[in-house]
Design an enzyme around this catalytic site. Structure first.
Site, PDB file in Angstrom:
ATOM      1  N   HIS A 150       4.665  65.641  18.563  1.00 14.64           N
ATOM      2  CA  HIS A 150       5.020  65.296  17.183  1.00 14.64           C
ATOM      3  C   HIS A 150       6.529  65.140  17.063  1.00 14.64           C
ATOM      4  O   HIS A 150       7.307  65.831  17.720  1.00 14.64           O
ATOM      5  CB  HIS A 150       4.518  66.379  16.221  1.00 14.64           C
ATOM      6  CG  HIS A 150       4.594  65.978  14.786  1.00 14.64           C
ATOM      7  ND1 HIS A 150       5.765  66.037  14.056  1.00 14.64           N
ATOM      8  CD2 HIS A 150       3.655  65.493  13.937  1.00 14.64           C
ATOM      9  CE1 HIS A 150       5.542  65.622  12.827  1.00 14.64           C
ATOM     10  NE2 HIS A 150       4.268  65.284  12.726  1.00 14.64           N
ATOM     11  N   LYS A 158       1.258  71.289   9.108  1.00 12.90           N
ATOM     12  CA  LYS A 158       2.584  71.748   9.544  1.00 12.90           C
ATOM     13  C   LYS A 158       2.700  73.259   9.288  1.00 12.90           C
ATOM     14  O   LYS A 158       1.728  73.980   9.464  1.00 12.90           O
ATOM     15  CB  LYS A 158       3.683  70.929   8.888  1.00 12.90           C
ATOM     16  CG  LYS A 158       3.494  69.428   9.132  1.00 12.90           C
ATOM     17  CD  LYS A 158       4.654  68.588   8.693  1.00 12.90           C
ATOM     18  CE  LYS A 158       4.374  67.124   8.975  1.00 12.90           C
ATOM     19  NZ  LYS A 158       5.515  66.250   8.677  1.00 12.90           N
ATOM     20  N   ASN A 169      -2.393  67.118   9.094  1.00 13.39           N
ATOM     21  CA  ASN A 169      -1.457  68.046   9.742  1.00 13.39           C
ATOM     22  C   ASN A 169      -0.774  68.885   8.670  1.00 13.39           C
ATOM     23  O   ASN A 169       0.080  68.391   7.935  1.00 13.39           O
ATOM     24  CB  ASN A 169      -0.425  67.256  10.547  1.00 13.39           C
ATOM     25  CG  ASN A 169       0.624  68.153  11.182  1.00 13.39           C
ATOM     26  OD1 ASN A 169       0.431  69.358  11.336  1.00 13.39           O
ATOM     27  ND2 ASN A 169       1.745  67.562  11.560  1.00 13.39           N
ATOM     28  N   GLU A 177       3.988  57.357  14.461  1.00  9.30           N
ATOM     29  CA  GLU A 177       4.649  57.930  13.291  1.00  9.30           C
ATOM     30  C   GLU A 177       6.116  57.512  13.290  1.00  9.30           C
ATOM     31  O   GLU A 177       6.935  58.104  13.989  1.00  9.30           O
ATOM     32  CB  GLU A 177       4.523  59.457  13.290  1.00  9.30           C
ATOM     33  CG  GLU A 177       4.718  60.116  14.652  1.00  9.30           C
ATOM     34  CD  GLU A 177       4.870  61.626  14.543  1.00  9.30           C
ATOM     35  OE1 GLU A 177       4.469  62.208  13.539  1.00  9.30           O
ATOM     36  OE2 GLU A 177       5.437  62.212  15.477  1.00  9.30           O
ATOM     37  N   GLY A 204       8.227  62.396   5.611  1.00  9.35           N
ATOM     38  CA  GLY A 204       8.856  63.328   4.693  1.00  9.35           C
ATOM     39  C   GLY A 204      10.020  62.748   3.918  1.00  9.35           C
ATOM     40  O   GLY A 204      10.735  63.462   3.221  1.00  9.35           O
ATOM     41  N   SER A 239       3.897  59.150   5.811  1.00 10.98           N
ATOM     42  CA  SER A 239       3.797  59.218   4.345  1.00 10.98           C
ATOM     43  C   SER A 239       2.601  58.444   3.804  1.00 10.98           C
ATOM     44  O   SER A 239       2.706  57.700   2.823  1.00 10.98           O
ATOM     45  CB  SER A 239       5.099  58.720   3.691  1.00 10.98           C
ATOM     46  OG  SER A 239       6.188  59.538   4.046  1.00 10.98           O
ATOM     47  N   GLU A 292       8.663  66.052  14.997  1.00  9.26           N
ATOM     48  CA  GLU A 292       9.438  67.244  14.644  1.00  9.26           C
ATOM     49  C   GLU A 292       9.681  68.129  15.861  1.00  9.26           C
ATOM     50  O   GLU A 292      10.720  68.776  15.969  1.00  9.26           O
ATOM     51  CB  GLU A 292       8.714  68.010  13.534  1.00  9.26           C
ATOM     52  CG  GLU A 292       8.759  67.267  12.212  1.00  9.26           C
ATOM     53  CD  GLU A 292       7.667  67.677  11.240  1.00  9.26           C
ATOM     54  OE1 GLU A 292       7.617  67.074  10.149  1.00  9.26           O
ATOM     55  OE2 GLU A 292       6.865  68.576  11.555  1.00  9.26           O
TER      56      GLU A 292
END
Length: 249
Positions: free
Chosen positions: A91, A11, A9, A163, A169, A208, A93
């Site tokens: 996702h 992003k 991904n 996730e 991140g 990660s 985010e």
């Protein structure tokens, strides 16, 4: 036997030059036939990645309608028509930054399947939810809500990605035992809610993942691959993770 999937991904990263360089590197990589490799570029770089025999391409998001007056949105049908095979849905985010609810995510999953795409349903808990001890309930709710509009056969067309939000991140990574615990729980939920479908569904770990920890994570019994973030922006690192995945199963 479940598919072993390594997905990258990007992003909101990836210029046209970057996409061309990544395309060349991946086209020249010696991927194992046991691995399904997928890349998720930004919308504007998708066309540069299509048509390879080495990897599949997906979109990072889709809208909740198939067509209409929705300026700036991209429907699952348009994504499939462009040549993509996959789409990320839910996702973390998008959930945390853009307020996507379980209901919105569930509708996107349904429309993606209807359009012939493989949705990658992303689920996972925040740090507060992890520390409160109810993280399994949170993940279970996200899984069931994300898939509730599908029937048993349609559910088998979905990939699930766990996730842990606290490990995205941040440089933190769930231990292999922590990751395996949640993956096993997700599979149990899928089997219970969808008449044994969990045994056929690939569940990826996304938090990660890098070459240094890939072998331990991907060697877990219920981890069927990885949704790779930052490490997917480095072609050598991403290819290395793919090779590690092939050796770990």
């Amino acid at each position: 036997m479940r598919n072993l999937v390594i997905a990258g991904n990007w992003k909101m990263n990836g210029s046209q030059t970057f996409a061309q360089e990544m395309r060349e590197a991946l086209d020249n990589a010696d991927f194992s036939e046991r691995i399904t490799t997928v890349v998720f570029p930004p919308f504007l770089a998708i066309h540069a990645m299509l048509g390879s025999g080495k990897f599949a391409v997906g979109a990072q998001n889709c809208y909740t309608e198939q067509s209409g007056a929705y300026t700036g949105e991209v429907s699952p049908e348009l994504i499939a028509d462009a040549g993509c095979q996959y789409v990320l849905v839910g996702h973390s985010e998008r959930r945390t930054l853009l307020g996507e609810t379980d209901q919105v995510v569930g509708k996107k999953v349904k429309l993606a399947v209807f359009a012939g795409l493989t949705p990658v349903l992303c689920v996972g808990e925040t740090l507060d939810e992890r520390e409160s001890g109810n993280f399994k309930d949170v993940v279970e709710q996200q899984v069931v809500a994300g898939l509730k509009e599908l029937n048993g056969d349609e559910v088998k067309q979905v990939v699930v990605a766990y996730e842990p939000v606290w490990a995205i991140g941040t440089g933190k990574t769930a231990s292999a035992d922590q990751a395996q615990e949640v993956h096993a729980h997700i599979r149990s939920v899928l089997n219970s809610a969808f008449d044994g479908a969990g045994d056929a569904i690939s569940i990826l770990y996304g938090g990660s993942v890098k070459s240094e920890n890939a072998a331990e994570l991907l060697g877990c019994a219920d981890i069927d691959g990885g949704l790779i973030g930052g490490a997917s922006l480095n072609s050598k690192e991403f290819i290395t993770i793919c090779r590690i995945a092939a050796d770990s199963h």
